[in-house]
Design a protein around this motif. Structure first.
Motif, short mmCIF file in Angstrom:
data_model
loop_
_atom_site.label_atom_id
_atom_site.label_comp_id
_atom_site.label_asym_id
_atom_site.label_seq_id
_atom_site.Cartn_x
_atom_site.Cartn_y
_atom_site.Cartn_z
N SER A 85 31.05 41.46 40.50
CA SER A 85 32.08 41.68 39.49
C SER A 85 31.63 41.18 38.12
O SER A 85 31.91 41.80 37.10
CB SER A 85 33.38 40.98 39.89
N ARG A 136 38.50 48.65 46.38
CA ARG A 136 39.52 48.37 45.37
C ARG A 136 38.98 47.48 44.26
O ARG A 136 39.33 47.64 43.09
CB ARG A 136 40.74 47.73 46.03
N ARG A 137 38.12 46.55 44.63
CA ARG A 137 37.51 45.71 43.60
C ARG A 137 36.54 46.52 42.75
O ARG A 137 36.47 46.35 41.54
CB ARG A 137 36.79 44.53 44.28
N GLU A 139 36.80 49.70 42.18
CA GLU A 139 37.62 50.55 41.32
C GLU A 139 38.08 49.78 40.08
O GLU A 139 38.02 50.29 38.96
CB GLU A 139 38.83 51.07 42.09
N ALA A 140 38.55 48.56 40.27
CA ALA A 140 39.03 47.75 39.14
C ALA A 140 37.90 47.47 38.15
O ALA A 140 38.08 47.54 36.93
CB ALA A 140 39.63 46.45 39.66
N ASP A 141 36.73 47.16 38.68
CA ASP A 141 35.59 46.88 37.79
C ASP A 141 35.12 48.13 37.08
O ASP A 141 34.71 48.09 35.91
CB ASP A 141 34.45 46.24 38.58
N ARG A 143 37.01 50.56 36.18
CA ARG A 143 37.98 50.87 35.14
C ARG A 143 37.60 50.20 33.82
O ARG A 143 37.80 50.76 32.74
CB ARG A 143 39.38 50.44 35.56
N LYS A 144 37.07 48.99 33.92
CA LYS A 144 36.65 48.28 32.71
C LYS A 144 35.53 49.03 32.00
O LYS A 144 35.48 49.10 30.77
CB LYS A 144 36.19 46.87 33.07
N GLU A 147 36.89 52.45 30.42
CA GLU A 147 37.72 52.38 29.22
C GLU A 147 36.96 52.84 27.98
O GLU A 147 37.57 53.29 27.01
CB GLU A 147 38.21 50.94 29.03
N SER A 212 38.81 56.47 45.06
CA SER A 212 39.03 55.53 43.96
C SER A 212 38.31 56.00 42.71
O SER A 212 38.85 55.97 41.61
CB SER A 212 38.53 54.13 44.36
N VAL A 216 39.84 57.22 38.82
CA VAL A 216 39.39 56.75 37.51
C VAL A 216 39.11 57.93 36.59
O VAL A 216 39.53 57.96 35.44
CB VAL A 216 38.12 55.88 37.66
#
Length: 497
Positions: A85, A136-137, A139-141, A143-144, A147, A212, A216
């Protein structure tokens, strides 16, 4: 030469010339994140040849136009779960709006029971400890990164399987025999449970992760291509020379063999097809299916040159291994003709879905020497407009706008008619079809780079070298050009006698 020629030429205004000289493009960069784990904390689970994968990934990154200073490479014990991460966070902090990103991972994968109870299983990459870096982790990373990035290509050379694959993973030979890249389910990672149908966590792989990534892309309007080394019920394999999928990816990207449609660049589907052919025909090869998610038509090359073929090295070397069948693109290949209409489709495939561009014409059937071409462009954003044409001879690219008579190509949102009063277009043949593409960019581009500008319209032959340059400049893959742009559907114009 152009098949559509001007019949009127006027001197452009001083203001138009001034605008053409003072519009400096915003600087953009390409970035790469390379993650690999061969030496796991649990010695019995260590994988051979992962350092070879990393060397090949660096060459792929370089071939995509990523500068050495923009490559982040982390390995082995630095990639504990929090370290993965942290690597994504570092990458996200370096990205500016419109940059393009290549992400690569090689190591074990696994699938375990979800701890939150909301879903039966979770998949992910296995970190050094070991621990699950789940979808899921990821996917969240991602997304950063998403952006700001205009394009993300991720190659994942791991597997998320169990069941029948568990038997294969028990063979831990570190010689020439392939080693399955799946971490067996254990108390360290989690347990498998069976539902009423008898399915267990580990029986299917990649699917949650792939969905996932698709989410995004849909939410951001960005361009995402995820390339998995194996299908949902398969494992991927590692050898001393490198992992099976990575060897195939590197070989295909270091030659022109994967350019099946002769567009001058290789997209995701072409890479999948080429890599699969190599895997299927390899002697003693293991069953393994390359899988794509996202935009399969997305061109993989961020640069004007193909990926360099890896040099031959000893099996224990830290540099890239030789790749069977890989060839460097020489001068003859660079001068070879391409399918220019497909090159326009490659550009369109890289466009930002949030920047809408429509190109229409009242008539797309023109009589040579008589009919004029009129068309309109509609867009929901302000920006710099470029009109690219492939002549009906199929041998020339023409930049119809901006041109020597009309260099002011900044337009607002709305609908605009072309040609303008200072230039018109008459069909000039030969008989056949020409193709037109409208591109809108928030920053100025040098799409005519390398073209002959002695005539009203900049022109260039449809060679591999020129096509790669055209795609790179159009998509903003070169440092110095924005990676965000919109593009219309390719308009087909039929020219007849």
């Amino acid at each position: 030469m152009t098949t559509l020629k001007p019949f009127a030429r006027l001197v452009p205004s001083a203001l138009a010339l001034l605008l053409g000289l003072t519009c400096a493009p915003a600087r953009a960069e390409n970035h790469a994140l390379i993650l690999w784990i061969g030496d796991y904390a649990e010695a019995s689970m260590r994988l051979p040849g992962i350092n070879q994968d990393a060397a090949m990934a660096r060459k792929i990154a370089a071939g995509m136009g990523v500068r050495e200073s923009n490559i982040i490479e982390l390995r082995n014990q630095t990639l504990r779960r929090d370290g993965i991460s942290a690597a994504f966070a570092t990458l996200a902090s370096k990205i500016s709006d419109g940059d393009k990103v290549f992400i690569y991972y090689s190591g074990h994968g696994a699938q375990v029971v979800s701890p939150d109870g909301q879903s039966k299983c979770m998949e992910g990459m296995v970190s050094y400890e070991p621990a699950i870096y789940d979808d899921r982790r990821l996917e969240a990373d991602l997304r950063k990164v998403a952006e700001r990035a205009s394009q993300v290509v991720m190659m994942n050379d791991s597997c998320f399987s169990g069941g029948a694959a568990t038997t294969a993973s028990k063979s831990r030979s570190m010689g020439d025999a392939p080693v399955a890249k799946v971490y067996p389910l254990s108390a360290k990672l989690g347990d498998a449970i069976a539902d009423s149908s008898g399915a267990k966590c580990g029986d299917a792989v990649n699917m949650k992760l792939s969905r996932s990534l698709e989410v995004v892309r849909n939410e951001r309007g960005m361009q995402m291509l995820y390339i998995a080394a194996a299908a949902e019920n398969e494992v991927s394999f590692a050898t001393q020379r490198g992992s099976t999928a990575t060897l195939a990816w590197a070989a295909c990207l270091s030659s022109n063999a994967a350019d099946y449609d002769h567009s001058g660049t290789v997209n995701g589907e072409e890479l999948r097809r080429c890599a699969q052919d190599r895997i299927d025909t390899a002697k003693g090869g293991q069953r393994q299916t390359i899988t794509l998610r996202g935009n399969a038509a997305l061109p993989l090359s961020f640069a004007t040159a193909p990926v360099a073929a890896p040099p031959a090295v000893a099996a224990n070397s830290a540099t890239a291994p030789s790749v069977p069948g890989a060839t460097s693109a020489g001068a003859a290949a660079a001068a070879a003709p391409v399918n220019p209409e497909r090159a326009l489709e490659d550009i369109r495939a890289s466009a930002d879905q949030n920047i809408q561009v429509a190109l229409t014409a009242p008539s797309t059937n023109l009589r040579i020497g008589t009919d004029m071409l009129d068309f309109s462009v509609s867009t929901n954003r302000a920006g710099y407009l470029y009109l690219l044409q492939v002549g009906s001879d199929g041998k020339t690219f023409n930049l119809l706008f901006p041109n020597r008579e009309d260099s002011d190509n900044f337009i607002g949102a709305g609908t605009f008619t072309f040609p303008r009063d200072s230039w018109r277009l008459r069909s000039a043949g030969p008989e056949g079809t020409s193709h037109l593409l409208a591109i809108l960019s928030p920053t100025a581009k040098d799409i005519g780079k390398g073209m002959d500008r002695t005539d009203v319209f900049a022109t260039a032959p449809t060679t591999v070298a020129q096509t790669r340059s055209l795609v790179v400049e159009s998509t903003g893959a070169r440092a110095g050009g924005s990676g965000r742009f919109g593009a219309s559907e390719v308009l087909v114009i039929r020219e007849r006698k």
